[in-house]
Design an enzyme around this catalytic site. Structure first.
Site, mmCIF file in Angstrom:
data_model
loop_
_atom_site.group_PDB
_atom_site.id
_atom_site.type_symbol
_atom_site.label_atom_id
_atom_site.label_comp_id
_atom_site.label_asym_id
_atom_site.label_seq_id
_atom_site.Cartn_x
_atom_site.Cartn_y
_atom_site.Cartn_z
ATOM 1 N N ARG A 53 0.850 -1.192 0.000
ATOM 2 C CA ARG A 53 0.000 0.000 0.000
ATOM 3 C C ARG A 53 0.884 1.239 0.000
ATOM 4 O O ARG A 53 2.097 1.166 0.161
ATOM 5 C CB ARG A 53 -0.951 -0.019 1.211
ATOM 6 C CG ARG A 53 -0.179 -0.366 2.481
ATOM 7 C CD ARG A 53 -0.561 0.329 3.682
ATOM 8 N NE ARG A 53 -0.513 1.746 3.563
ATOM 9 C CZ ARG A 53 0.602 2.482 3.683
ATOM 10 N NH1 ARG A 53 1.794 1.921 3.887
ATOM 11 N NH2 ARG A 53 0.543 3.794 3.585
ATOM 12 N N GLY A 54 0.206 2.410 -0.149
ATOM 13 C CA GLY A 54 0.954 3.651 -0.319
ATOM 14 C C GLY A 54 1.142 3.827 -1.819
ATOM 15 O O GLY A 54 1.546 2.880 -2.518
ATOM 16 N N ALA A 55 0.849 5.045 -2.299
ATOM 17 C CA ALA A 55 0.780 5.251 -3.743
ATOM 18 C C ALA A 55 2.026 4.776 -4.509
ATOM 19 O O ALA A 55 1.910 3.989 -5.464
ATOM 20 C CB ALA A 55 0.476 6.717 -4.024
ATOM 21 N N ARG A 104 -7.453 -0.561 -6.941
ATOM 22 C CA ARG A 104 -7.735 0.609 -6.089
ATOM 23 C C ARG A 104 -7.816 1.840 -6.997
ATOM 24 O O ARG A 104 -6.958 2.029 -7.857
ATOM 25 C CB ARG A 104 -6.641 0.810 -5.022
ATOM 26 C CG ARG A 104 -6.560 -0.342 -4.032
ATOM 27 C CD ARG A 104 -5.670 -0.018 -2.847
ATOM 28 N NE ARG A 104 -6.327 0.895 -1.918
ATOM 29 C CZ ARG A 104 -5.691 1.481 -0.895
ATOM 30 N NH1 ARG A 104 -4.404 1.282 -0.699
ATOM 31 N NH2 ARG A 104 -6.348 2.268 -0.077
ATOM 32 N N GLN A 213 -2.667 2.897 9.856
ATOM 33 C CA GLN A 213 -1.355 2.959 9.192
ATOM 34 C C GLN A 213 -0.354 3.806 9.984
ATOM 35 O O GLN A 213 0.845 3.565 9.935
ATOM 36 C CB GLN A 213 -1.492 3.547 7.776
ATOM 37 C CG GLN A 213 -2.173 2.648 6.771
ATOM 38 C CD GLN A 213 -3.657 2.925 6.697
ATOM 39 O OE1 GLN A 213 -4.267 3.366 7.659
ATOM 40 N NE2 GLN A 213 -4.264 2.661 5.564
ATOM 41 N N ASP A 254 -2.074 10.714 -2.661
ATOM 42 C CA ASP A 254 -2.411 9.670 -3.639
ATOM 43 C C ASP A 254 -2.690 10.227 -5.026
ATOM 44 O O ASP A 254 -2.558 9.523 -6.020
ATOM 45 C CB ASP A 254 -3.619 8.865 -3.153
ATOM 46 C CG ASP A 254 -3.194 7.926 -2.049
ATOM 47 O OD1 ASP A 254 -3.079 8.376 -0.890
ATOM 48 O OD2 ASP A 254 -2.915 6.755 -2.355
ATOM 49 N N ASN A 264 -5.574 12.363 -0.096
ATOM 50 C CA ASN A 264 -4.709 11.524 0.757
ATOM 51 C C ASN A 264 -5.603 10.816 1.769
ATOM 52 O O ASN A 264 -6.831 11.006 1.781
ATOM 53 C CB ASN A 264 -3.639 12.390 1.445
ATOM 54 C CG ASN A 264 -2.572 11.545 2.121
ATOM 55 O OD1 ASN A 264 -2.047 10.608 1.515
ATOM 56 N ND2 ASN A 264 -2.256 11.823 3.371
HETATM 57 O O1 MRU Z 1 -4.813 3.287 1.984
HETATM 58 P P1 MRU Z 1 -3.337 3.499 1.968
HETATM 59 O O2 MRU Z 1 -2.672 2.993 3.190
HETATM 60 O O3 MRU Z 1 -2.699 2.991 0.699
HETATM 61 O O4 MRU Z 1 -3.176 5.087 1.965
HETATM 62 C C1 MRU Z 1 -1.882 5.609 1.835
HETATM 63 C C2 MRU Z 1 -1.826 7.081 1.901
HETATM 64 O O5 MRU Z 1 -2.818 7.761 2.006
HETATM 65 C C3 MRU Z 1 -0.463 7.694 1.729
HETATM 66 O O6 MRU Z 1 -0.362 8.885 2.446
HETATM 67 C C4 MRU Z 1 -0.216 7.984 0.241
HETATM 68 O O7 MRU Z 1 -0.464 6.856 -0.542
HETATM 69 C C5 MRU Z 1 1.170 8.453 -0.008
HETATM 70 S S1 MRU Z 1 2.379 7.199 0.242
HETATM 71 C C6 MRU Z 1 3.892 7.887 -0.043
#
Ligand code: MRU
Length: 367
Positions: A53-55, A104, A213, A254, A264
């Site tokens: 996870r995380g963009a 996603r 998270q 994101d 985000n």
């Molecule tokens: O649902 P997630 O855990 O994938 O959400 C992640 C975030 O919102 C992060 O802040 C975003 O993806 C940036 S990661 C460098």
């Protein structure tokens, strides 16, 4: 000595290039477990279930994933050559690409990475490459996307570090850390670089309901790195700001719309509003790959809705809400550009008016 969580690779390719290896983030902080993904469904589920996870990490996982699947498609075709072989390969490639892309909707890095991989197929074909040659180029491109992510995050760290001073208090929301990227993170990159240079930041990590998270990942990775980090619940950010303990907010992103609205993790816009109230600068850290000039404003960003159980049951020993209760569980929110002090990218820092500054930084990246 036990291996630190920062020594694990968030996403990798196995040596033969036959599967994607992912550090399963749903098991953290309890257990560091690497899972091997081989089929399209396994890759899709790992993204959907937030194992990866995380963009930026999602983008890298998708690039490795589509490469692994392209190899399987090519193998299944046998020795065919020429236009017909390519057409058959490319049709299946695109089906798998669309499937992975559906895992996603909000993080633009997913479609961005898959489009880059698609471009490699088309260019390889135009240059007269055979299907096996195209698959090889896909492998090179996926590895490049990962390498670039590391360099980009470090560059974001340098840009972000210039915005703060030694000893500052920094608040962050969700996990835009190393675990969300291939190294350094985005919002945490200035913190890690500051740590290397003796800045002694005091970091406040929002727990980040409902999937935690911030508690499970950000607090864990920063604590493992020896950073002075304090975990707070999401509803405590106003108090720590009112007390003057926070000099800057750094969050990840994101998707950045062309006008500087940023999507985000849910709750980010609340932090931004509180920061504005207390005069604390609110910085969004994002690789230029997260800037989506094709999306004019935040209103056009698709916000992922997730299952109700994440709010009512997950993490609790027993259900913590009445059976049958209505639940609203958006995974992200949009922070209005008016609440954003600056957007920190690897190419520089964008400030209002964002429509011009973001377009200029995006053009510098050329991708
Ligand atoms: O649902 P997630 O855990 O994938 O959400 C992640 C975030 O919102 C992060 O802040 C975003 O993806 C940036 S990661 C460098």
């Amino acid at each position: 000595m036990e291996k630190s969580i920062l020594e694990y690779e968030t996403v990798a390719l196995d040596e033969q290039g036959g599967s994607v290896l992912v550090l399963d983030q749903t098991k953290l902080p309890g257990r560091a477990e690497i899972i091997r993904l081989h089929t399209a469904q396994e890759i899709w589920e790992a993204i959907y279930l937030l194992k990866v996870r995380g963009a930026p990490a999602i983008g890298v996982a998708a690039a490795f994933g589509i490469y692994v699947l392209a190899g399987q498609i090519a193998q299944g075709m046998g020795q065919g050559e020429g236009e017909e072989a390519f057409e058959s390969f490319y049709r299946k490639f695109r089906e798998q690409k669309e499937y992975l892309n559906s895992a996603r909707p909000t993080a633009v890095n997913l479609s961005w990475a898959l489009e880059r991989m698609d471009g490699v197929c088309r260019q390889g074909h135009e240059a007269g490459g055979s299907v096996p040659e195209i698959v090889e180029s896909l492998g090179r491109e996926a590895r490049k996307i990962k390498e670039e992510d590391i360099q980009v995050c470090r560059a974001i760290g340098e840009q972000g570090l210039a915005l703060v001073k030694p000893g500052d208090g920094i608040l962050t929301h969700c996990n835009a850390g190393q675990l969300a990227t291939c190294r350094y993170g985005t919002a945490t990159a200035p913190i890690y670089l500051g740590q290397e240079r003796g800045y002694h930041f005091r970091v406040f990590a929002d727990e980040t309901r409902p999937l935690l998270q911030g508690a499970r990942l950000t607090a864990y990775e920063l604590y493992s790195a020896g950073v002075d980090v304090t975990l707070i619940c999401d509803n405590m950010s106003a108090m720590v700001m009112e007390k003057g303990w926070v000099q800057a907010v750094f969050v990840g992103c994101d998707r950045v719309a062309a006008n500087g609205d940023t999507a985000n993790k849910i709750g980010t816009s609340v932090v931004a509003a509180v920061a504005k109230h207390y005069g604390v600068p609110f910085y969004v850290c994002a690789p230029t790959s997260t800037i989506d000039l094709a999306t004019p404003t935040g209103a056009e960003i698709q916000i992922e809705q997730r299952p109700a159980e994440e709010v009512t049951e997950m993490w609790y020993r027993e259900r913590m809400a009445p059976e049958g209760i209505k639940v609203f569980n958006p995974a992200f929110d949009v922070t209005d550009n008016g609440l954003v002090t600056a957007i920190v990218t690897e190419n520089g820092i964008a400030r209002a008016p964002f429509t011009e500054s973001l377009a200029a930084l995006k053009n510098l990246s050329g991708k």
